[in-house]
Each structure stands twice: as C-alpha cells, then as structure tokens.
Design an enzyme around this catalytic site. Sequence first.
Site, PDB file in Angstrom:
ATOM      1  N   GLU A 115       0.830  -1.202   0.000  1.00 18.30           N
ATOM      2  CA  GLU A 115       0.000   0.000   0.000  1.00 18.30           C
ATOM      3  C   GLU A 115       0.868   1.258   0.000  1.00 18.30           C
ATOM      4  O   GLU A 115       0.558   2.238  -0.690  1.00 18.30           O
ATOM      5  CB  GLU A 115      -0.928  -0.007   1.209  1.00 18.30           C
ATOM      6  CG  GLU A 115      -2.035  -1.050   1.096  1.00 18.30           C
ATOM      7  CD  GLU A 115      -2.995  -1.015   2.267  1.00 18.30           C
ATOM      8  OE1 GLU A 115      -4.165  -0.681   2.056  1.00 18.30           O
ATOM      9  OE2 GLU A 115      -2.547  -1.333   3.391  1.00 18.30           O
ATOM     10  N   GLU A 135      -4.335  -9.517   3.194  1.00 17.73           N
ATOM     11  CA  GLU A 135      -5.223  -9.161   4.304  1.00 17.73           C
ATOM     12  C   GLU A 135      -6.428 -10.081   4.423  1.00 17.73           C
ATOM     13  O   GLU A 135      -6.893 -10.387   5.534  1.00 17.73           O
ATOM     14  CB  GLU A 135      -5.701  -7.709   4.148  1.00 17.73           C
ATOM     15  CG  GLU A 135      -4.649  -6.662   4.479  1.00 17.73           C
ATOM     16  CD  GLU A 135      -3.792  -6.281   3.287  1.00 17.73           C
ATOM     17  OE1 GLU A 135      -3.109  -5.256   3.355  1.00 17.73           O
ATOM     18  OE2 GLU A 135      -3.815  -7.032   2.275  1.00 17.73           O
TER      19      GLU A 135
END
Length: 272
Positions: A115, A135
């Site tokens: 990210e 995730e």
Amino acid sequence: MNYEDLNCTMNGSVLVIELNRPAKRNAMRLSLREELIDALTTAEQNDDVTGIVVTGAGDKAFSAGADLSELQQRTVESEMSRTAELRRRLPALTETLAKPVVAAVNGACLGAGLEFALACTVRVASTTAKFGMPEVLLGVIPGSGGTQRLTRTVGLGWSLHLTLEGKPIDAQQAYRIGLVTGLSAPEDLLSDAVALAETMGGQPRMAFLTARDAINRSLDLDLNAGIDLERKLFALCLSTGEPQQLAAAMLERLSTKTTGNGNTADPVLQSG
C-alpha cells in the site's frame, strides 16, 4: 535526524530511506509510519534533495506488511480514531510530495508495505521481490488505500485476483501487469533506483508536478475534463517562464548542428 526505524543517507542529491526493522521483515508499525512522514516532509523542504528512494533493510523484505502485534490490538473504535488516520495520511503525503519518490522493492512487499509502495511515484524491483495483498487471509481487507490504488495501477482484474486470493506474485509477473516498471538484479537495484530518482528529480519542478498530477487525476475525470485540466496545467507551466528559456536554448543548440548534407537542422517541436 536519527530515527529508530529508518536509516537515511544521501546518495548525491537523492535521499535513500531504508526501512530498518529487518528482524520483523520491516513491518509497518505506528512509529515507523510516523518517522516516514517526518523524513519525507523534511526531504521535501530540503533544497539539497532532488529525489527520494525508499527501500528495505536486509535482503528479505521491502516491508512484509502491518505489524501483527498492533493488528491484534485494533478495534472498531480504534480504527475510527485519529491515530488510525495516520495509516491513510502516509500514502496520501507520499503521492503528493513535491519530489519524486521511487520505491526500490528488494524483497517481500506485502499488505501495508505494498500500500505504501503504491503511493510512490514509481516502483522498481529486484528480480527476487514478491508482491501481495494477504489481508483477506486475516479476515480483513487492505485498509490504507490498497483496494483503490492497486486497482488504479493494475486494473480491476488483477486487483481482484491479488486481493481475493491473498497469495503473492513474483517480480516478473508484477512487471508484466504494470505493478512495477523496472526489474534489476539484486546488486543493481539501489543504484538503478537512485539513477531514476535523480533523473525525475532533475526535471523542471513545475513540469514534474503538473505532469504527475494530470496523470493521477486522469483516472478520476472523464476525457474532456481531463484534457481541460491538462490545458490549464500546460498554461501554468508557461507562467514560470522556464519553457520559453529552455526552448530558446534548444533552438540555439539545434542551430549549431548541421545535417549530413551540410544544411542546418530543422527545429523539432518538443511539446504539444
């Protein structure tokens, strides 16, 4: 400034920031994000710095994601707090910084690490790097802009694939789908990244900023609105006077060159 989780060194005019938690595979904890914000902000204000490279300490990871010990402590309430906003603020700062930020991905680049890398101006990678959004395997989703920036970078299909499968891809596949724009041998990665940051950072500042912003905004605007933005940003570049000076210098250089038959070379149009 000395940091606990970062090593910062100058390589010419390029600041090299090394995420320095190799024993934790450079996991992103709160203090590391705070230090990154400080280091990037300081570099932006330092006229001696023209570009920035971010990489990871050791040869195992750029950043393997969020610190799991912190993740265990998160709650609905904490996620809606101002402290949690720091995770969004770091990538937002990175992608709008007034200087180029090159992610030199030297190993695992997963979850929160990816990210952050997605917010950098460009990403280059070692041939041994790996990329992923794991995730979903922990019962959550990317929470620092990953679903949005990944989709804008590699498209809907690959964003769904990486996020919903949760498994990493290798550097060669990352290059094929446009997640990274260059591959280097591990021993050449840093020097290649520094050279790229140096080139981008050496461009006329207004041209760099407006070109980057026009490209990033293109994903949010329809074609006509995007072209209108581009026209206005082009005019803004002209207001600096730098394009006129550079064009005059180029014409002067061209006038001193001759073609193979002895004729003066014709000026070449360099802009839209």
